[in-house]
Design an enzyme around this catalytic site. Structure first.
Site, PDB file in Angstrom:
ATOM      1  N   ARG A  48      15.021  34.777  10.770  1.00  0.00           N
ATOM      2  CA  ARG A  48      14.680  33.881  11.868  1.00  0.00           C
ATOM      3  C   ARG A  48      15.798  33.970  12.907  1.00  0.00           C
ATOM      4  O   ARG A  48      16.970  33.912  12.563  1.00  0.00           O
ATOM      5  CB  ARG A  48      14.489  32.455  11.354  1.00  0.00           C
ATOM      6  N   THR A  74       1.437  34.814   6.019  1.00  0.00           N
ATOM      7  CA  THR A  74       2.102  33.610   5.542  1.00  0.00           C
ATOM      8  C   THR A  74       1.412  33.124   4.281  1.00  0.00           C
ATOM      9  O   THR A  74       0.174  33.118   4.229  1.00  0.00           O
ATOM     10  CB  THR A  74       2.101  32.487   6.596  1.00  0.00           C
ATOM     11  N   ASP A 131       2.703  31.362  12.632  1.00  0.00           N
ATOM     12  CA  ASP A 131       2.505  30.920  14.012  1.00  0.00           C
ATOM     13  C   ASP A 131       3.789  31.007  14.840  1.00  0.00           C
ATOM     14  O   ASP A 131       3.729  31.256  16.047  1.00  0.00           O
ATOM     15  CB  ASP A 131       1.910  29.510  14.060  1.00  0.00           C
ATOM     16  N   GLY A 150       8.906  33.750   7.099  1.00  0.00           N
ATOM     17  CA  GLY A 150       8.905  33.865   5.650  1.00  0.00           C
ATOM     18  C   GLY A 150       8.170  35.116   5.189  1.00  0.00           C
ATOM     19  O   GLY A 150       7.143  35.483   5.754  1.00  0.00           O
ATOM     20  N   ASP A 189       1.200  30.177   3.359  1.00  0.00           N
ATOM     21  CA  ASP A 189       0.761  28.789   3.533  1.00  0.00           C
ATOM     22  C   ASP A 189      -0.699  28.636   3.950  1.00  0.00           C
ATOM     23  O   ASP A 189      -1.239  27.526   3.908  1.00  0.00           O
ATOM     24  CB  ASP A 189       1.638  28.081   4.576  1.00  0.00           C
ATOM     25  N   ASP A 225      -1.983  28.489   6.820  1.00  0.00           N
ATOM     26  CA  ASP A 225      -2.017  27.391   7.791  1.00  0.00           C
ATOM     27  C   ASP A 225      -2.260  27.844   9.227  1.00  0.00           C
ATOM     28  O   ASP A 225      -1.948  27.110  10.169  1.00  0.00           O
ATOM     29  CB  ASP A 225      -0.715  26.595   7.720  1.00  0.00           C
ATOM     30  N   ARG A 272       5.383  23.476   3.359  1.00  0.00           N
ATOM     31  CA  ARG A 272       6.189  22.467   4.059  1.00  0.00           C
ATOM     32  C   ARG A 272       5.326  21.558   4.933  1.00  0.00           C
ATOM     33  O   ARG A 272       5.501  20.348   4.962  1.00  0.00           O
ATOM     34  CB  ARG A 272       7.258  23.155   4.909  1.00  0.00           C
TER      35      ARG A 272
END
Length: 325
Positions: free
Chosen positions: A77, A130, A108, A16, A132, A134, A176
């Site tokens: 991707r 990212t 990741d 992303g 996120d 995360d 997500r």
């Protein structure tokens, strides 16, 4: 240690997109060129690498890119790259183009790809990009600051109209598998409830009771921040309205959170991380992840970084609940 002398560095963005990726690309390129290396821009991530979609980057190619959202190299991707055959093909493309080192900017999944390229004999350094937040080895990821501020600003606007109409509003933000955007907005926007993958127990009756209690205490709105990983905001809104009799609307912010001009922090930190990645390669280090940890820029072995697990702060979740009273 690096497997051979560094001469040409390839740079790609994968997964992303995130605001600030261009600042990192720019920093990698200019830091490397300043050290006498050739820099090759790889288009569309690992998919473009396999296809050989590569061009040399010069200092002027990066002009006026730092303020732009998205990634000037594009991203995608690649299912083919997940196969051993695809990884061997990607490594061959690197060698055919004289690329002995690779800087990978992404999450990741992108790090796992960098790990595979290291196994193929390519020097690699990864940079966390990212929205996120995360990635366990770092307290900062490129794009989160811009994304969470974009979401916060949008939620403030919805909250204004929600209060005017005395509604319950469910606002779905990205995330997500991680609830960091939802958690931060829950605190920053004064949400009455947050629904995040790490803590939500799917007890809708508790949610309904909380909404009824909110309006019984004289509040003019009830704001629920819903993480993408929970989802189904529209159907949840219908169920809440049926159960409470209170008009309930769902708003999905979606990919607007990925776009827009990056914040000062995302430009600054991404630039430092990009330069740091080149310096690691110059020092003979490979298979590394650049990180920001405990107030300092540092680095970890990719294998070590991928083995780490990140969890939501229970204290921050409790603060969000306490502030909603």
């Amino acid at each position: 240690m690096a497997k051979k002398e560094i001469k040409t560095i390839g740079v790609l963005t994968s997964g992303g997109d995130a605001p600030g990726m261009n600042a990192a690309i720019r920093a990698v390129s200019r830091q490397a060129i300043g050290k006498g290396y050739k820099v090759m821009g790889i288009m569309r991530g690992y998919s473009g690498l396999i296809a050989g979609d590569i061009k040399q980057l010069h200092p002027r190619d990066l002009s006026d890119s730092i303020q732009k959202g998205g990634t000037i190299l594009g991203t995608a991707r690649s299912m083919e790259f997940k196969t051993p055959e695809g990884q061997k093909k990607a490594a061959k493309v690197c060698r055919d183009n004289g690329i002995d080192s690779l800087v990978v900017i992404g999450g990741d999944g992108s790090f796992k790809g960098a790990q595979k390229m290291s196994d193929q004999g390519i020097n690699v350094v990864a940079i966390p990009g990212t929205i996120d937040l995360d990635i366990a080895c770092t307290d900062y990821t490129i794009g989160f600051d811009t994304a969470v501020n974009t979401a916060m600003d949008a939620i403030d606007k919805v909250k204004d109209t929600s209060s005017s109409h005395q509604r319950c509003s469910i606002i779905e933000v990205m995330g997500r598998h991680a609830g960091y955007i939802a958690l931060w907005c829950g605190i920053a926007n004064g949400a009455e409830d947050i629904l995040i993958p790490e803590t939500y127990d799917y007890d809708e009756q508790r949610l309904v009771d909380n909404i009824i209690d909110t309006f019984s205490r004289g509040k003019r709105h009830h704001l629920i921040i819903n993480a993408e990983g929970i989802g189904h905001s529209a159907s949840l809104a219908r169920r809440i309205e049926a159960a409470t009799g209170i008009e309930t609307r769902a708003t999905i912010l979606g990919h607007m959170q990925r776009g827009g001009s990056p914040s000062c922090k995302d430009r600054m930190y991404a630039s430092i991380m990009g330069a740091y990645a080149v310096d690691l390669l110059t020092e003979g280090k490979t298979n590394r992840v650049v990180a920001y940890k405990n107030g300092e820029f540092t680095d970890f072995d990719i294998d070590e970084a991928l083995a780490m697990e990140k969890s939501i702060s229970e204290f921050e979740v409790q603060v969000c609940k306490n502030m909603s009273i």
